[in-house]
Design a protein around this motif. Structure first.
Motif, PDB file in Angstrom:
ATOM      1  N   THR A  40       1.336   0.352  16.675  1.00 26.33           N
ATOM      2  CA  THR A  40       1.901   0.727  15.597  1.00 26.33           C
ATOM      3  C   THR A  40       1.079   1.329  14.559  1.00 26.33           C
ATOM      4  N   ALA A  41       1.530   2.479  13.804  1.00 26.38           N
ATOM      5  CA  ALA A  41       0.711   2.940  12.776  1.00 26.38           C
ATOM      6  C   ALA A  41       1.574   2.708  11.524  1.00 26.38           C
ATOM      7  N   LEU A  42       0.529   2.337  10.520  1.00 28.74           N
ATOM      8  CA  LEU A  42       1.065   2.108   9.251  1.00 28.74           C
ATOM      9  C   LEU A  42       0.366   3.140   8.460  1.00 28.74           C
ATOM     10  N   ALA A  50      -2.923  -4.411  16.750  1.00 27.61           N
ATOM     11  CA  ALA A  50      -1.517  -4.316  16.593  1.00 27.61           C
ATOM     12  C   ALA A  50      -1.113  -3.203  15.748  1.00 27.61           C
ATOM     13  N   ALA A  51      -1.665  -3.013  14.880  1.00 29.46           N
ATOM     14  CA  ALA A  51      -1.267  -1.807  13.987  1.00 29.46           C
ATOM     15  C   ALA A  51      -2.571  -1.198  13.012  1.00 29.46           C
ATOM     16  N   VAL A  52      -2.563   0.209  12.843  1.00 21.77           N
ATOM     17  CA  VAL A  52      -3.849   0.818  12.199  1.00 21.77           C
ATOM     18  C   VAL A  52      -3.219   1.375  11.013  1.00 21.77           C
ATOM     19  N   LEU A  53      -4.042   1.258   9.949  1.00 23.54           N
ATOM     20  CA  LEU A  53      -3.936   2.173   8.660  1.00 23.54           C
ATOM     21  C   LEU A  53      -4.440   3.540   9.061  1.00 23.54           C
ATOM     22  N   VAL A  54      -3.790   4.668   8.854  1.00 21.75           N
ATOM     23  CA  VAL A  54      -4.139   5.831   9.362  1.00 21.75           C
ATOM     24  C   VAL A  54      -3.167   6.946   8.419  1.00 21.75           C
ATOM     25  N   SER A  55      -3.838   8.200   8.373  1.00 19.29           N
ATOM     26  CA  SER A  55      -3.247   9.132   7.810  1.00 19.29           C
ATOM     27  C   SER A  55      -2.239   9.745   8.721  1.00 19.29           C
ATOM     28  N   VAL A  74       0.769  -1.174  -0.030  1.00 17.00           N
ATOM     29  CA  VAL A  74      -0.088   0.050   0.025  1.00 17.00           C
ATOM     30  C   VAL A  74       0.716   1.237   0.150  1.00 17.00           C
ATOM     31  N   GLU A  75       2.159   1.061  -0.139  1.00 23.27           N
ATOM     32  CA  GLU A  75       3.258   2.244  -0.191  1.00 23.27           C
ATOM     33  C   GLU A  75       2.994   3.168   0.940  1.00 23.27           C
ATOM     34  N   GLY A  76       3.103   2.360   2.244  1.00 23.53           N
ATOM     35  CA  GLY A  76       2.842   3.212   3.486  1.00 23.53           C
ATOM     36  C   GLY A  76       4.178   3.185   4.350  1.00 23.53           C
ATOM     37  N   LYS A  77       4.007   4.109   5.369  1.00 23.83           N
ATOM     38  CA  LYS A  77       5.234   4.125   6.243  1.00 23.83           C
ATOM     39  C   LYS A  77       4.810   3.702   7.611  1.00 23.83           C
ATOM     40  N   ILE A  78       5.842   2.923   8.065  1.00 23.56           N
ATOM     41  CA  ILE A  78       5.642   2.286   9.305  1.00 23.56           C
ATOM     42  C   ILE A  78       6.175   3.256  10.492  1.00 23.56           C
ATOM     43  N   GLN A  79       5.280   3.243  11.406  1.00 21.40           N
ATOM     44  CA  GLN A  79       5.579   4.119  12.603  1.00 21.40           C
ATOM     45  C   GLN A  79       5.662   2.960  13.820  1.00 21.40           C
ATOM     46  N   GLY A  80       6.735   2.449  14.235  1.00 24.00           N
ATOM     47  CA  GLY A  80       6.677   1.076  14.883  1.00 24.00           C
ATOM     48  C   GLY A  80       7.450  -0.109  14.266  1.00 24.00           C
ATOM     49  N   ASP A  81       7.206  -1.272  14.721  1.00 25.59           N
ATOM     50  CA  ASP A  81       7.675  -2.509  14.513  1.00 25.59           C
ATOM     51  C   ASP A  81       7.479  -3.036  12.892  1.00 25.59           C
ATOM     52  N   PRO A  82       8.430  -3.151  11.977  1.00 28.52           N
ATOM     53  CA  PRO A  82       7.820  -3.635  10.748  1.00 28.52           C
ATOM     54  C   PRO A  82       7.855  -5.019  10.526  1.00 28.52           C
ATOM     55  N   ALA A  83       8.580  -5.721  11.688  1.00 25.61           N
ATOM     56  CA  ALA A  83       8.787  -7.261  11.636  1.00 25.61           C
ATOM     57  C   ALA A  83       7.335  -7.634  12.031  1.00 25.61           C
ATOM     58  N   MET A  84       6.471  -7.376  12.732  1.00 31.28           N
ATOM     59  CA  MET A  84       5.314  -7.964  13.323  1.00 31.28           C
ATOM     60  C   MET A  84       4.566  -8.605  12.295  1.00 31.28           C
ATOM     61  N   ILE A  85       4.091  -9.539  12.588  1.00 32.09           N
ATOM     62  CA  ILE A  85       3.116 -10.661  11.744  1.00 32.09           C
ATOM     63  C   ILE A  85       1.870 -10.054  11.776  1.00 32.09           C
TER      64      ILE A  85
END
Length: 345
Positions: free
Chosen positions: A75-77, A60-65, A16-27
């Motif tokens: 974690t934010a995506l 665990a993570a949220v898609l957000v602007s 989704v061409e997103g930027k991770i604010q947090g842990d990129p390795a989480m499943i």
């Protein structure tokens, strides 16, 4: 909802061409709403109405602007359009599986039918003469494919879909259970005190990437075909009459009925329970609100409505009475205007 598959957040971010604010390795094992998501689940935030749920979500993570990323608890995506990103990611967690090649021994297949070796044909399917089924197609249990119909690559027909003879599907068409394509249109000629049936000699043509909901009926054309152009999305329980043409990427919500020979333009949106009478033209980019009756052509793009909205019952009854008085009131106003004009002469 947790699925059997899992992807790293880094993999999802690349999709989704997103930027991770947090842990990129989480499943991430599934997707869920803000208020229900938990460990290993991804959610999304796109409607400010739910901002109170964003900071409290256990996802665990949220898609957000980027404007709301600071409110995410874990974690934010970060993406430009969270809802669109969510839509794209649902495809990677879908319960549907690709076609498993093979024809069930309980299917009935005419020897003249041509079925690609990668297609899956389930039990109790009937495939009639001259049918052509392309690669990676899934035909669910109990489907009937009428003679000389064609099913394009990667189409999926869920259980108990019926294609009458001479129905042609493009590529990647999804049809949900109970839908019927190609039944006779409602055509009769009057002879004194009886009706004479007009045999419907056309077919149905469906473009690429169309989705047709459950229990939809699309009638065959009287002479020319009924046409559903590419990218159209039809909700459940919609009636499309003979010789209708629906333009590219138009979306129609449930319970809508479109009468014969009407042409609906491209990129239209038609809300639920609407009715469109026959032999009309609807302009491209038209929006029709819920429960609207369209009885004349729409030549200019825009939003259109009919009827009255919800109101308290007693008020509605008073307004109905006043509505019946409008014609008499209009006559009285015209008479007063004429009297005033004469007095001013």
């Amino acid at each position: 909802m947790t699925s059997e598959v899992g992807f790293s957040l880094q993999t999802l971010a690349s999709i989704v061409e997103g930027k991770i604010q947090g842990d990129p390795a989480m499943i991430i094992n599934g997707l869920n709403t803000l208020n229900l998501a938990g460990r290993g689940e991804l959610s999304f935030f796109s409607n400010p109405r739910y901002i109170h749920q964003l900071s409290e979500s256990e996802a665990a993570a949220v898609l957000v602007s980027s404007d709301y990323a600071h409110l995410v608890k874990n974690t934010a995506l970060i993406v430009a359009d969270p809802y669109l990103a969510f839509a794209k990611l649902t495809h990677h967690y879908d319960w549907r599986r690709p076609a498993q090649p093979g024809v069930s021994s309980q299917a009935i297949v005419d020897p003249t039918a041509v079925i690609h070796e990668s297609a899956q044909v389930c039990a109790n399917v009937v495939i009639e003469a001259g049918v052509s089924i392309a690669a990676n197609v899934y035909i669910g249990p109990g489907c009937v494919i009428g003679s000389y119909s064609t099913v394009g690559e990667t189409c999926r027909l869920e259980a108990n879909v019926t294609l009458y003879p001479n129905v042609h599907l493009g590529q990647r068409v999804l049809i949900h259970s109970g839908s019927v394509l190609g039944a006779d249109g409602f055509g009769f000629a009057r002879e004194q005190r009886q009706w004479i049936k007009i045999c419907q000699l056309g077919g149905v043509r469906v473009g690429d990437d169309v989705e047709i909901g459950a229990s939809v009926t699309i009638d065959r054309g009287a002479l020319a075909d009924t046409v559903i152009e590419k990218g159209v999305k039809l909700d459940n329980q919609i009636q499309i009459a003979h010789n209708v043409r629906i333009g590219e990427h138009t979306a129609i919500a449930g319970g809508t009925a479109v009468a014969g020979s009407t042409r609906i333009g491209k990129y239209c949106t038609i809300a639920g329970m609407s009715g469109i009478t026959g032999h009309l033209e609807i302009a491209d980019n038209t929006h029709i609100t819920a429960m609207t009756l369209v009885s004349k052509s729409i030549n200019k793009a825009g939003a259109y409505s009919s009827g009255t909205g919800q109101e308290p019952h007693q008020q509605w009854k008073r307004n109905v009475v006043r509505f019946r008085q409008l014609d008499e009131l209009a006559k009285r106003v015209r008479k007063l205007e004429q009297t005033l004009a004469e007095d001013n002469e």
